[in-house]
Design an enzyme around this catalytic site. Structure first.
Site, short mmCIF file in Angstrom:
data_model
loop_
_atom_site.label_atom_id
_atom_site.label_comp_id
_atom_site.label_asym_id
_atom_site.label_seq_id
_atom_site.Cartn_x
_atom_site.Cartn_y
_atom_site.Cartn_z
N GLY A 45 80.47 56.92 100.79
CA GLY A 45 79.92 55.77 101.52
C GLY A 45 79.04 56.09 102.70
N ASP A 104 87.87 49.60 108.05
CA ASP A 104 88.38 48.32 107.57
C ASP A 104 89.87 48.26 107.94
OD1 ASP A 104 87.91 45.98 105.75
OD2 ASP A 104 89.31 47.03 104.47
N SER A 105 90.77 48.64 107.04
CA SER A 105 92.20 48.71 107.40
C SER A 105 92.44 49.79 108.45
CB SER A 105 93.05 49.01 106.16
OG SER A 105 92.83 50.34 105.74
N THR A 108 91.95 55.08 106.22
CA THR A 108 91.18 56.29 105.92
C THR A 108 90.92 57.09 107.19
OG1 THR A 108 90.05 55.10 104.13
CG2 THR A 108 89.05 57.17 104.87
N LYS A 132 85.25 46.57 111.18
CA LYS A 132 85.81 45.24 110.87
C LYS A 132 87.18 45.16 111.52
CE LYS A 132 85.07 45.01 106.15
NZ LYS A 132 85.19 44.44 104.78
P1 IMP Z 1 89.86 51.61 105.28
O1 IMP Z 1 90.66 52.81 104.93
O2 IMP Z 1 90.52 50.34 104.80
O3 IMP Z 1 89.49 51.52 106.73
O4 IMP Z 1 88.53 51.65 104.45
C1 IMP Z 1 87.66 52.65 104.54
C2 IMP Z 1 86.78 52.74 103.32
O5 IMP Z 1 86.86 51.60 102.46
C3 IMP Z 1 85.36 52.81 103.76
O6 IMP Z 1 84.99 54.13 104.00
C4 IMP Z 1 84.62 52.20 102.60
O7 IMP Z 1 84.28 53.20 101.67
C5 IMP Z 1 85.59 51.21 101.98
N1 IMP Z 1 85.32 49.83 102.43
C6 IMP Z 1 86.01 49.12 103.32
N2 IMP Z 1 85.47 47.89 103.52
C7 IMP Z 1 84.38 47.86 102.74
C8 IMP Z 1 83.35 46.86 102.51
O8 IMP Z 1 83.29 45.76 103.09
N3 IMP Z 1 82.38 47.22 101.63
C9 IMP Z 1 82.35 48.41 100.98
N4 IMP Z 1 83.28 49.36 101.17
C10 IMP Z 1 84.28 49.09 102.04
MG MG Z 2 84.44 55.35 102.33
#
Ligand code: IMP
Ligand code: MG
Length: 179
Positions: A45, A104-105, A108, A132
């Protein structure tokens, strides 16, 4: 992929991104001018964000990539973050800046940060293009944020849905057109 049936709402235009990256690059260069900056970019990403950001950082910097997985092809995180490709190098000399497309969450970023701390990096900070905060499940605040956005699934500028849209040069929300 039936693009005709979609509505594209642009959240960050090419101009917005260019301007913000030049500010971020200057800030990072200033903060790391007496450090040993090592950018670790999370694939896939963040490949476009990283490529543009590093060209705005005018101090010496090492760049490498790590692959993590958690989403597969779904919009929701599975909650299990895995490191698919790690950094094959001693990190104790380096001030690491993790670069990702979006937090996002937060799962990661927290997982990767904890992992690099456990590998005894000198320091570990995070930089994301998009934040977010409404979606956070774990406590983590990226140190550098391009744009704080509402709780919407966004694509473009490296971010994908089903591996499509990464090539679009701006960030947008896709929704189905009403019939
Ligand atoms: P997290 O672990 O939930 O914070 O998400 C991290 C990963 O989820 C990011 O590096 C993105 O690759 C993917 N991701 C989270 N939200 C989005 C979105 O709105 N669009 C596309 N990919 C997302
Ligand atoms: Mg990602």
């Amino acid at each position: 992929m039936d693009i005709e049936k979609k509505v594209w709402e642009v959240l960050c235009s090419e101009e917005d991104i260019k301007l913000r990256l030049s500010e971020l690059g200057k800030e990072i260069a200033e903060d790391y001018k007496d450090k040993n900056l090592y950018i670790i970019s999370l694939l896939k990403g963040s490949f476009i964000f990283t490529a543009d950001l590093v060209r705005e950082i005018n101090i010496p910097v090492k760049i490498n990539f790590m692959t993590t997985s958690s989403y597969g092809h779904s919009e929701e995180t599975s909650g299990n973050v895995e490191i698919v490709t790690d950094i094959d190098e001693d990190l104790t000399e380096y001030d690491i800046l993790i670069v990702d497309d979006i937090t996002d969450s937060g799962l990661t970023m927290k997982f990767v940060k904890d992992h690099l701390i456990s590998r005894n990096a000198k320091s570990v900070k995070c930089c994301v293009l998009l934040d977010k905060p409404d979606r956070r499940q774990v406590e983590i605040q990226p140190d550098y944020v391009g744009f704080t956005i509402p709780d919407k699934f966004v694509v473009g500028y490296g971010l994908n849905y089903g591996d499509y849209y990464r090539n679009i040069p701006y960030v947008f929300v896709v929704t189905e057109k009403d019939r």
